[in-house]
Design an enzyme around this catalytic site. Structure first.
Site, PDB file in Angstrom:
ATOM      1  N   ASP A  67       0.702  57.613  97.425  1.00 26.69           N
ATOM      2  CA  ASP A  67      -0.427  58.023  96.589  1.00 26.69           C
ATOM      3  C   ASP A  67      -1.467  56.929  96.420  1.00 26.69           C
ATOM      4  O   ASP A  67      -1.226  55.767  96.733  1.00 26.69           O
ATOM      5  CB  ASP A  67       0.072  58.507  95.218  1.00 26.69           C
ATOM      6  CG  ASP A  67       1.213  57.649  94.666  1.00 26.69           C
ATOM      7  OD1 ASP A  67       1.357  56.503  95.116  1.00 26.69           O
ATOM      8  OD2 ASP A  67       1.954  58.124  93.797  1.00 26.69           O
ATOM      9  N   ASN A 136       7.840  61.191  83.191  1.00 21.80           N
ATOM     10  CA  ASN A 136       7.859  62.651  82.991  1.00 21.80           C
ATOM     11  C   ASN A 136       8.524  63.370  84.167  1.00 21.80           C
ATOM     12  O   ASN A 136       8.409  64.577  84.305  1.00 21.80           O
ATOM     13  CB  ASN A 136       6.430  63.176  82.806  1.00 21.80           C
ATOM     14  CG  ASN A 136       5.537  62.830  83.999  1.00 21.80           C
ATOM     15  OD1 ASN A 136       5.991  62.229  84.960  1.00 21.80           O
ATOM     16  ND2 ASN A 136       4.280  63.217  83.921  1.00 21.80           N
ATOM     17  N   HIS A 138       7.832  62.746  87.394  1.00 20.16           N
ATOM     18  CA  HIS A 138       7.013  62.890  88.603  1.00 20.16           C
ATOM     19  C   HIS A 138       7.561  62.052  89.756  1.00 20.16           C
ATOM     20  O   HIS A 138       8.230  61.031  89.546  1.00 20.16           O
ATOM     21  CB  HIS A 138       5.527  62.609  88.333  1.00 20.16           C
ATOM     22  CG  HIS A 138       5.145  61.179  88.094  1.00 20.16           C
ATOM     23  ND1 HIS A 138       4.133  60.807  87.245  1.00 20.16           N
ATOM     24  CD2 HIS A 138       5.621  60.009  88.614  1.00 20.16           C
ATOM     25  CE1 HIS A 138       3.994  59.502  87.256  1.00 20.16           C
ATOM     26  NE2 HIS A 138       4.890  58.991  88.079  1.00 20.16           N
ATOM     27  N   GLU A 143       2.964  65.843  89.425  1.00 23.45           N
ATOM     28  CA  GLU A 143       3.191  65.934  87.982  1.00 23.45           C
ATOM     29  C   GLU A 143       3.897  67.247  87.619  1.00 23.45           C
ATOM     30  O   GLU A 143       3.866  68.205  88.409  1.00 23.45           O
ATOM     31  CB  GLU A 143       1.835  65.878  87.261  1.00 23.45           C
ATOM     32  CG  GLU A 143       1.060  64.573  87.466  1.00 23.45           C
ATOM     33  CD  GLU A 143       1.560  63.415  86.614  1.00 23.45           C
ATOM     34  OE1 GLU A 143       2.788  63.235  86.489  1.00 23.45           O
ATOM     35  OE2 GLU A 143       0.719  62.681  86.074  1.00 23.45           O
TER      36      GLU A 143
HETATM   37  C1  F6R Z   1       3.900  55.123  92.718  1.00 23.60           C
HETATM   38  C2  F6R Z   1       4.451  56.428  92.418  1.00 23.60           C
HETATM   39  C3  F6R Z   1       4.984  56.791  91.087  1.00 23.60           C
HETATM   40  C4  F6R Z   1       5.921  55.735  90.507  1.00 23.60           C
HETATM   41  C5  F6R Z   1       6.424  56.155  89.124  1.00 23.60           C
HETATM   42  C6  F6R Z   1       7.325  55.108  88.518  1.00 23.60           C
HETATM   43  O1  F6R Z   1       3.468  55.059  94.073  1.00 23.60           O
HETATM   44  O2  F6R Z   1       4.445  57.238  93.287  1.00 23.60           O
HETATM   45  O3  F6R Z   1       5.652  58.019  91.184  1.00 23.60           O
HETATM   46  O4  F6R Z   1       7.013  55.565  91.370  1.00 23.60           O
HETATM   47  O5  F6R Z   1       5.337  56.370  88.290  1.00 23.60           O
HETATM   48  O6  F6R Z   1       6.581  53.961  88.264  1.00 23.60           O
HETATM   49  P1  F6R Z   1       7.299  52.619  87.789  1.00 23.60           P
HETATM   50  O7  F6R Z   1       8.149  52.184  88.930  1.00 23.60           O
HETATM   51  O8  F6R Z   1       6.159  51.648  87.551  1.00 23.60           O
HETATM   52  O9  F6R Z   1       8.087  52.947  86.573  1.00 23.60           O
END
Ligand code: F6R
Length: 241
Positions: A67, A136, A138, A143
């Protein structure tokens, strides 16, 4: 689904790095799907260390990131393109032209999403997809929603995600509201999926995602249906399971 129970963040990172390096050693031309955020940084650090020792070679690897924020160019300090260069790409021998991230500056959503999906297809799909888990549920920026979205798409980030990502920006108002993300089918079509999760703050969502029903309201829950999914989580993240 397989669960690897790690003691703590460092142990989790080494376990995940072991899986990633085995993939690259056995299949030097692998396509790796990569994630940003706090969770995979330790695994990247470990891979860099092994690369420095001459134990793993990324010359023939290709990467596709999950992303990117809409509106942020690759030089923006909070862009995922910059994150990947600083935390991994600039520190191993992966050719820059082999690394791919959605172009957050492309205002033509339809074109950008189709381009990214075609690019993944053109590489023959993802061999190993590394994921983190959003607070959440994702994955990528898929989402919680009423249905799963299959391909790369532009998504409006939820308040929970904006709050969680606020820590990387000076002000909450600076957190982008939209992102491009690979879709659920892109992720599910990876040959192998590895997720890293750490900390008590993720315990509840880990339980919901992997011990509850499969639902687009908890996007990660779809991974229960993947035939080669490994959750690498530390004790705290598994404390509600
Ligand atoms: C980032 C991504 C997100 C993160 C998720 C967890 O490329 O795709 O899905 O993996 O938000 O983020 P952290 O590891 O910072 O808790």
């Amino acid at each position: 689904m397989e669960i690897i129970r790690a003691r703590d963040y460092d142990h989790m990172s080494r376990q995940a790095a072991n899986i990633l390096s085995a993939q690259v050693i056995l299949h030097p031309e692998s396509v790796l799907g990569l994630a940003t955020g706090s969770s995979p940084i330790g695994a990247y650090r470990q891979l860099i260390e092994w690369y420095d020792k001459g134990d793993v070679d990324f010359r023939r690897v290709h990467t596709v990131n999950l992303d990117e924020y809409v509106g942020l160019g690759p030089e923006h300090p909070q862009s995922y393109a910059r994150f990947m260069r600083e935390n991994f790409f600039d520190r191993v021998n992966i050719p820059r032209e082999n690394t791919h991230i959605p172009d957050g500056t492309n205002p033509d959503t339809e074109y950008e999403c189709a381009r990214y999906d075609a690019l993944i297809r053109g590489l023959g799909g993802v061999d190993l997809q590394l994921l983190g888990l959003g607070p959440n549920g994702h994955i990528g920026f898929n989402e919680p929603a009423d249905c799963f979205t299959k391909g790369t798409h532009r998504v409006e980030l939820t308040e929970a995600t904006i709050r969680a990502n606020r820590r990387f920006f000076d002000d909450e108002a600076d957190v982008p509201r939209f992102a491009y993300t690979m879709g659920i089918l892109d992720i599910m079509q990876a040959q192998r999926v590895v997720m890293v999760v750490s900390g008590a703050g993720k315990a509840k969502i880990v339980h919901e995602a992997f011990f509850g029903p499969v639902t687009p309201r908890v996007p990660a829950s779809i991974l229960q249906l993947h035939r080669n999914f490994t959750l690498v989580a530390d004790e705290e993240a598994l404390s509600a399971c």
